[in-house]
Write a protein that holds these residues in place. Structure first.
Motif, PDB file in Angstrom:
ATOM      1  N   GLY A   9       0.875  -1.190   0.274  1.00 47.94           N
ATOM      2  CA  GLY A   9      -0.252   0.087   0.039  1.00 47.94           C
ATOM      3  C   GLY A   9       1.275   1.155   0.090  1.00 47.94           C
ATOM      4  O   GLY A   9       0.118   1.613  -0.766  1.00 47.94           O
ATOM      5  N   LEU A  10       2.063   1.066   0.779  1.00 49.55           N
ATOM      6  CA  LEU A  10       3.070   2.275   0.888  1.00 49.55           C
ATOM      7  C   LEU A  10       3.757   2.508  -0.384  1.00 49.55           C
ATOM      8  O   LEU A  10       3.798   3.660  -1.004  1.00 49.55           O
ATOM      9  CB  LEU A  10       3.918   2.200   1.913  1.00 49.55           C
ATOM     10  CG  LEU A  10       5.279   3.482   1.964  1.00 49.55           C
ATOM     11  CD1 LEU A  10       4.012   4.880   2.383  1.00 49.55           C
ATOM     12  CD2 LEU A  10       5.585   3.379   3.115  1.00 49.55           C
TER      13      LEU A  10
ATOM     14  N   LEU B 178       4.250   5.755  -2.851  1.00 52.39           N
ATOM     15  CA  LEU B 178       5.030   6.103  -3.476  1.00 52.39           C
ATOM     16  C   LEU B 178       5.633   6.663  -4.915  1.00 52.39           C
ATOM     17  O   LEU B 178       6.479   7.169  -5.610  1.00 52.39           O
ATOM     18  CB  LEU B 178       6.860   5.641  -2.535  1.00 52.39           C
ATOM     19  CG  LEU B 178       6.805   5.298  -1.444  1.00 52.39           C
ATOM     20  CD1 LEU B 178       7.646   4.495  -0.457  1.00 52.39           C
ATOM     21  CD2 LEU B 178       7.283   7.281  -1.066  1.00 52.39           C
ATOM     22  N   ASP B 179       5.072   5.306  -5.676  1.00 50.50           N
ATOM     23  CA  ASP B 179       5.241   5.328  -7.102  1.00 50.50           C
ATOM     24  C   ASP B 179       4.574   6.078  -7.423  1.00 50.50           C
ATOM     25  O   ASP B 179       3.859   5.936  -8.664  1.00 50.50           O
ATOM     26  CB  ASP B 179       5.196   3.621  -7.267  1.00 50.50           C
ATOM     27  CG  ASP B 179       5.796   2.916  -6.901  1.00 50.50           C
ATOM     28  OD1 ASP B 179       6.946   3.219  -6.813  1.00 50.50           O
ATOM     29  OD2 ASP B 179       6.175   1.559  -6.467  1.00 50.50           O
ATOM     30  N   ALA B 180       3.118   6.417  -6.822  1.00 52.31           N
ATOM     31  CA  ALA B 180       2.356   6.739  -7.518  1.00 52.31           C
ATOM     32  C   ALA B 180       2.511   8.354  -8.479  1.00 52.31           C
ATOM     33  O   ALA B 180       1.937   8.561  -9.535  1.00 52.31           O
ATOM     34  CB  ALA B 180       0.820   7.715  -7.170  1.00 52.31           C
ATOM     35  N   PRO B 181       3.669   9.416  -8.620  1.00 48.52           N
ATOM     36  CA  PRO B 181       4.291  10.177  -8.506  1.00 48.52           C
ATOM     37  C   PRO B 181       5.052  10.113 -10.205  1.00 48.52           C
ATOM     38  O   PRO B 181       5.242  11.215 -11.008  1.00 48.52           O
ATOM     39  CB  PRO B 181       5.905  10.821  -7.778  1.00 48.52           C
ATOM     40  CG  PRO B 181       4.956  10.577  -6.377  1.00 48.52           C
ATOM     41  CD  PRO B 181       4.612   9.226  -6.022  1.00 48.52           C
ATOM     42  N   TRP B 182       5.124   8.991 -10.338  1.00 47.21           N
ATOM     43  CA  TRP B 182       5.742   8.688 -11.723  1.00 47.21           C
ATOM     44  C   TRP B 182       4.981   8.607 -12.938  1.00 47.21           C
ATOM     45  O   TRP B 182       4.570   8.381 -14.014  1.00 47.21           O
ATOM     46  CB  TRP B 182       6.481   7.431 -11.534  1.00 47.21           C
ATOM     47  CG  TRP B 182       7.838   7.336 -11.101  1.00 47.21           C
ATOM     48  CD1 TRP B 182       8.112   7.678  -9.408  1.00 47.21           C
ATOM     49  CD2 TRP B 182       9.159   7.839 -11.514  1.00 47.21           C
ATOM     50  NE1 TRP B 182       9.479   8.027  -9.044  1.00 47.21           N
ATOM     51  CE2 TRP B 182       9.768   8.180 -10.142  1.00 47.21           C
ATOM     52  CE3 TRP B 182       8.779   7.617 -12.972  1.00 47.21           C
ATOM     53  CZ2 TRP B 182      11.003   8.028 -11.574  1.00 47.21           C
ATOM     54  CZ3 TRP B 182      10.604   8.102 -13.618  1.00 47.21           C
ATOM     55  CH2 TRP B 182      12.151   8.530 -12.251  1.00 47.21           C
ATOM     56  N   VAL B 183       2.920   8.187 -12.213  1.00 41.32           N
ATOM     57  CA  VAL B 183       2.155   8.017 -13.340  1.00 41.32           C
ATOM     58  C   VAL B 183       2.024   8.826 -14.392  1.00 41.32           C
ATOM     59  O   VAL B 183       2.113   8.340 -15.802  1.00 41.32           O
ATOM     60  CB  VAL B 183       1.506   7.980 -12.728  1.00 41.32           C
ATOM     61  CG1 VAL B 183       0.062   8.078 -13.546  1.00 41.32           C
ATOM     62  CG2 VAL B 183       0.747   6.945 -11.222  1.00 41.32           C
TER      63      VAL B 183
END
Length: 584
Positions: free
Chosen positions: A129-130, A134-139
């Motif tokens: 989940g975390l 953390l990977d979301a900004p790369w979307v």
């Protein structure tokens, strides 16, 4: 900004490690370009040139970079796990302290469930989940690359990401309240079941199983109903998400094939765009898949934060000298924790070191409530309890416990050996354990058990009889030669030999200079007391030397004119007769 609670301190320490994890996440996501770039080169360069050497070199380079990717993933995961352990170590001790304190302040408040909340929060901080967050900004970066390939490909990928994000929000708004209610209902049902099963013997003997089962099932049905309602809503969203995800693969490949036919992009870009869109949607999909964990962690944090705000830690206290046993209670006013029901009203008395006090009174008079104040379990709303002139609240709780012995009315032992229970689970105190057992007159009884002092007594001491538990509890109270010993109905489960041992123990404590306070109406125990305190409806009706208080005429004069006078007069007469009989 709120006060620095242990929870916020633990999270602050975790943030420093989180910064390192963000750096690892940067390079991990950067290496995710390997797949699309490899396919782009294979389709547009290798297949066009039919060069095997180029294919080999590209494959070797891609595999080397993927190996680095794997190592970074391993290190990031290991780093988070170690950070989670550190987070737990920082928080465990203050959390347990507050759970115990909160339970005493508000019995039945389910604060014990907070011990499970720390696990939920740690699992989120160290789980997928975390990582999804953390990977979301790369979307946006992956989507931007799709736009670089071609605006149409970027539009398809962005539309898909937005749809999945909207579905995630729909899942949150449609299930969060229901899941929160289900969690609270589940805690209530579990608490009811655990407390009910503690009285399994009574349930079986009185035929209460069906009635209590129905009551538990009603609570359990509420949980199932709420969970089913949330799952149905989440199921709709998840089904739509899967449809959107599979449809997007069709659309991105279809759009890419169309652009290839129009000679606007190469076949390599078509494949690379499909892989890039998958990378862009992965964090969003992970967030949807682990949304329950995110919601559970958020609720756990909210409960923990509330607990740390409401229940404060005991302040550090100056170490006071060892007490002699001088007890002074002044104007004690008390209510039952969590209620407004007054149980003690203006209780005042004093004892010199080495004196023995018997506390008597009808049921509901406040005897056990007074006992809880004397050992520092309950806090007064007015008045004080002093030991050698210092209020109990001014003592360090751990240090104060060294000088206090306590035998509650309902004796609760803990899972472990008899030796561990007598020693209060302190290590390397064998000599003191045996000494306490001998003073309590329970040494021989223990030796007769299968493993003696090393006998495992089971949860709550279930392997022992009620009388045996009470005698072991007395030894625990006498452990370490405390200066004040408080016994609440210490002979309620004892046979004649047990009562003889108890009387010998009280006499021994008296001779050693310990102040002894016990609740009992038994004449043989009252004969050992030097003073008597009579409670009725939370007030002191009489206090003074035993022989003076227990004289029938004096007793009648002091407590006549209330609804309990006849009972107390009869008690005084019977007790005085017993005392005279024993003396004669």
């Amino acid at each position: 900004m709120g006060p620095q609670t242990p929870l916020r301190i633990a999270l602050k320490k975790f943030r420093s490690i989180l910064g390192t994890t963000v750096v690892f996440s940067f390079f991990i996501n950067l290496l995710m370009f390997i797949g699309p770039l490899y396919m782009l080169q294979v389709y547009d360069r290798v297949l066009a040139s039919r060069n095997e050497t180029t294919l080999l070199m590209l494959t070797v380079i891609a595999c080397a970079l993927l190996a680095i990717y794997g190592i970074l993933e391993f290190v990031r995961s290991r780093l988070l796990v170690r950070a989670g352990i550190q987070f737990d170590e920082v928080l465990a001790q203050p959390l347990f302290h507050r759970v115990l304190k909160g339970t005493l302040q508000t019995p039945g408040s389910n604060t014990a469930f907070a011990l499970g909340d720390i696990d939920k929060l740690r699992e989120f901080l160290t789980g997928n989940g975390l990582l999804a967050i953390l990977d979301a900004p790369w979307v946006p970066i992956f989507l931007a690359v799709c736009f670089v390939f071609h605006p149409l490909l970027g539009f398809v990928a962005t539309t898909g990401a937005v749809l999945i994000f909207i579905l995630a929000l729909a899942n949150e708004f449609s299930t969060s309240k229901t899941l929160r209610e289900a969690g609270m209902a589940s805690q209530t049902a579990s608490h009811f079941a655990s407390t009910t099963l503690q009285n399994a013997e009574v349930i079986k003997a009185l035929g209460m199983e069906s009635a209590l089962r129905e009551k538990w099932q009603d609570k359990h049905r509420d949980v199932l109903s709420l969970q089913a309602k949330a799952s149905d809503r989440a199921g709709v969203v998840m089904s739509m998400s899967k449809f959107v995800r599979m449809a997007l693969q069709v659309f991105i490949l279809g759009a890419g094939a169309y652009l290839v036919l129009q000679n606007e992009v190469s076949p390599g870009i078509m494949i690379a765009a499909s892989i890039m869109m998958g990378r862009a949607l992965a964090p969003v999909e992970q967030a949807v898949a682990h949304w329950k964990q995110v919601v559970a962690a958020r609720s756990a944090y909210s409960r923990l934060d509330s607990l740390f705000d409401k229940v404060k830690a005991d302040p550090e206290r100056t170490d006071l000298p060892a007490p002699t046993g001088d007890v002074n209670v002044e104007g004690l006013v008390s209510v039952i924790p969590g209620t407004r029901n007054t149980v003690l009203n203006g209780v005042t008395f004093a004892l010199a070191p080495g004196e023995v006090l018997a506390v008597i009174g009808p049921s509901g008079a406040g005897k056990s409530s007074l006992v809880r104040h004397l050992v520092g379990v309950w806090s007064a709303i007015n008045g004080t309890v002093r030991l050698d002139g210092a209020e109990l609240v001014h003592w360090d709780p751990e240090r104060l416990a060294q000088y206090i012995g306590y035998l509650p009315q309902d004796v609760e032992l803990f899972s472990g050996t008899i030796s561990e229970n007598i020693a209060r689970f302190q290590l390397d105190r064998d000599e003191d354990v045996v000494a306490a057992a001998k003073k309590a007159g329970v040494h021989e009884m223990i030796l007769e058990l299968s493993d003696g002092y090393d006998t495992q007594i089971g949860e709550g001491g279930r392997q022992l009889s009620g009388g045996q538990r009470q005698r072991v509890g007395l030894a625990r109270a006498m452990f370490g030669d405390p200066k004040m010993i408080v016994l609440d109905e210490p002979n309620s489960n004892l046979d004649s030999s047990g009562e003889e041992a108890l009387m010998g123990a009280i006499q021994s404590m008296k001779e050693s200079g310990s102040t002894v306070i016990f609740v009992s109406h038994k004449a043989n125990l009252l004969a050992l007391s030097e003073k008597v305190l009579v409670l009725n409806k939370g007030r002191v009706q009489a206090f003074g030397p035993t022989q003076q208080i227990m004289q029938p005429s004096a007793k009648s004069a002091q407590i006549d004119g209330n609804t309990h006078s006849q009972k107390q007069t009869a008690l005084a007469s019977n007790t005085t007769g017993a005392l005279q009989g024993s003396n004669g």
